[in-house]
Scaffold this motif. Structure first.
Motif, PDB file in Angstrom:
ATOM      1  N   CYS A 101       0.829  -1.211   0.000  1.00 48.84           N
ATOM      2  CA  CYS A 101       0.000   0.000   0.000  1.00 48.84           C
ATOM      3  C   CYS A 101       0.862   1.260   0.000  1.00 48.84           C
ATOM      4  O   CYS A 101       0.408   2.320  -0.422  1.00 48.84           O
ATOM      5  N   CYS A 104       3.773   2.843   4.793  1.00 51.31           N
ATOM      6  CA  CYS A 104       4.963   2.849   5.653  1.00 51.31           C
ATOM      7  C   CYS A 104       6.206   3.273   4.892  1.00 51.31           C
ATOM      8  O   CYS A 104       7.256   3.511   5.495  1.00 51.31           O
ATOM      9  N   CYS A 136       4.918  -2.075   9.335  1.00 48.11           N
ATOM     10  CA  CYS A 136       4.321  -2.297   8.020  1.00 48.11           C
ATOM     11  C   CYS A 136       3.211  -3.310   8.186  1.00 48.11           C
ATOM     12  O   CYS A 136       3.428  -4.382   8.738  1.00 48.11           O
ATOM     13  N   CYS A 138       1.521  -4.595   5.596  1.00 49.50           N
ATOM     14  CA  CYS A 138       1.273  -5.322   4.353  1.00 49.50           C
ATOM     15  C   CYS A 138       2.321  -6.376   4.019  1.00 49.50           C
ATOM     16  O   CYS A 138       2.001  -7.518   3.764  1.00 49.50           O
TER      17      CYS A 138
HETATM   18  S1  FES Z   1       3.294  -1.399   2.462  1.00 51.60           S
HETATM   19 FE1  FES Z   1       1.392  -1.109   3.460  1.00 51.60          FE
HETATM   20  S2  FES Z   1       2.056  -0.623   5.453  1.00 51.60           S
HETATM   21 FE2  FES Z   1       3.900  -1.204   4.533  1.00 51.60          FE
END
Ligand code: FES
Ligand SMILES: Cc1cc2nc3c(=O)[nH]c(=O)nc-3n(C[C@H](O)[C@H](O)[C@H](O)COP(=O)(O)OP(=O)(O)OC[C@H]3O[C@@H](n4cnc5c(N)ncnc54)[C@H](O)[C@@H]3O)c2cc1C
Ligand code: FES
Lengths: 167, 286
Positions: A101, A104, A136, A138
């Motif tokens: 996403c 972070c 992070c 994700c």
């Molecule tokens: S890429 Fe989504 S929070 Fe790290």
């Protein structure tokens, strides 16, 4: 409301502004300087999304007031790339899927930048330690670690070729 | 959330900082801001005046002064962590920093600010107690020395008065041959401790001597364990002795549980960590 005059350099550009003392540096960067690349997750120092470089050191922009950055030189994620060309660390994140996403990522890049400016060949353990203050939700972190390892390699190659050109 | 409004003061020298502290009521010092700004963002802290000591470069030092090391109010965690002087004389401190916060927080946060914040789960309040450090508190026109064991009075509470500032920490160098131990369990490395146990001791003719042990996270403040220290002094070190002493010491503790970690579990942690730090310190003593 009372304001304080400050002057600072952000991504190589000088800025002067009048800020209320209670304005967080993260809000000043996002709202007053219109640089929204610095993300704000928790505003209490825990998530690391707002991490930027101040005089080369990683700091939490949500734990400083803008008035405290008077006289400092800041680098935000917008200042890493040159024109359209990604910074080698950014390029490595792109190649190694070091982001999903991207929330972070600006903070991760600042932490990685500080690490690689002090240690050109970090171990995985040192990489983990360097990003331990950045959450992070994700990637599961492994691709971020791969990205920083790859970035270190890229930067070593660039430095070696710069050195041979100057020789 | 956003902080409530305040008046900002940025003195350039210690004297001006102390007179500002003396003149304004409801003033807070901001050092690294790594504990104060989160409290202000939550509006748990709403000082009317903020006195920023970041320009007091006269207080940014780590020095050797005869048989002690002195650390100024503006010495950052990261500088102390990287200091060769500290690594040589107080490896306990260098080692413990591996467990304290993260690089970006250590780049700004100061040891003195950490002590003044007095979080019961913070490691350094226990460490300066086993090192028997002295804290120098200054106010406009006078100063006083406070031994580490008298500095902490409660959760987020110290003997530092509203118009006082912690200007320097003085740590006597442990005698040559002193062994040390440090163990911590936390949710993630770099978080505040669920429990941290620290120890310094010497071994003279096969017997334990000058045993000093403290725990963080197990009470409202970081505590020395004097009964355990007395019980171990003069004994020949062995794992049986360490385990018995740990079991007894833990019975006297009344840790406070939280949503993530119960009081019973904290007690178990201290019971498990005590023998480990005692053994490690014994192995390091010479
Ligand atoms: S890429 Fe989504 S929070 Fe790290
Ligand atoms: C994500 C995160 C993780 C952390 N993890 C840990 C951890 O594992 N262990 C740990 O111990 N800490 C941890 N901390 C806290 C950190 O150590 C802080 O730096 C420290 O507690 C405060 O130091 P400071 O210089 O930032 O003080 P500030 O935040 O500026 O001040 C803290 C308090 O002390 C007062 N004060 C500051 N300096 C002085 C002085 N010289 N004289 C009198 N009063 C003063 C202020 O008024 C304020 O009340 C963490 C912080 C964050 C954000
Ligand atoms: S927004 Fe600053 S650390 Fe989370």
């Amino acid at each position: 409301m009372n304001t304080t005059a400050i002057e600072l350099e952000v991504n190589g550009r000088k800025h002067s502004a009048n800020v209320p003392p209670r304005k967080l540096l993260s809000d000043f960067i996002r709202q007053d300087l219109a640089l929204p690349g610095t993300h704000v997750g928790c505003e209490h120092g825990v998530c690391g999304a707002c991490t930027i470089l101040m005089d080369g050191k990683a700091v939490r922009a949500c734990l400083m007031f803008a008035v405290q950055a008077d006289g400092a030189s800041l680098t935000t994620v917008e200042g890493l790339s040159k024109a359209e060309e990604l910074h080698p660390i950014q390029h490595a994140f792109w190649e190694e899927h070091g982001l999903q996403c991207g929330f972070c990522t600006p903070g991760m890049l600042a932490a990685a930048h500080e690490l690689l400016s002090e240690n050109t060949d970090p171990t995985d353990e040192e990489i983990r330690e360097a990003i331990s203050g950045n959450l992070c939700r994700c990637t599961g972190y492994e691709y971020i670690i791969d990205a920083i390892r790859t970035a270190a390699k890229k930067l070593r190659v660039t430095q070696a070729s710069d050195a041979s050109q100057n020789a | 959330m956003k902080p409530a409004p305040f008046d900002y003061h940025r003195p350039e020298d210690l004297q001006s900082a102390l007179s500002l502290l003396g003149t304004h009521t409801d003033a807070s010092i901001i050092a690294g801001g790594q504990s104060l700004v989160p409290m202000m963002n939550y509006r748990l802290a709403q000082p009317e005046h903020l006195i920023d000591i970041n320009r007091l470069s006269e207080l940014d030092y780590i020095r050797e002064d005869g048989d002690q090391i002195t650390i100024g109010a503006l010495a950052r965690h990261d500088a102390i962590h990287a200091s060769e002087l500290i690594a040589e004389h107080m490896p306990l401190i260098s080692h413990a920093y591996e467990w304290i916060a993260h690089k970006a927080v250590r780049n700004r946060g100061t040891l003195c600010g950490n002590l003044c914040h007095a979080d019961p789960a913070s490691e350094m309040p226990a460490i300066i107690q086993v090192l028997e450090a002295t804290l120098i508190l200054a106010r406009n026109g006078s100063s006083r020395e406070v031994p580490a064991k008298e500095f902490f009075v409660g959760t987020y509470d110290t003997v530092c008065e509203e118009d006082e500032m912690l200007v320097e920490l003085r740590i006597p160098k442990p005698t040559a041959g002193t062994g040390w131990g440090f163990e911590e369990v936390s949710m993630r490395k770099g978080d505040f401790a669920w429990a941290a146990v620290v120890c310094l001791l010497r071994v003279e003719n096969g017997r334990l001597d000058d045993v000093r042990v403290a725990v963080s996270g197990a009470a409202e403040i970081a505590l020395r364990l004097p009964d355990l220290e007395v019980a171990l002094a003069g004994q020949a070190p062995s794992s049986d002795i360490f385990e018995n002493a740990a079991t007894k010491a833990v019975d006297a503790l009344a840790p406070v549980g939280s949503a993530t970690v119960s009081a019973d579990y904290k007690r178990d942690l201290v019971r498990a960590l005590l023998p480990r730090v005692l053994s490690a310190a014994t192995a390091r003593a010479s």
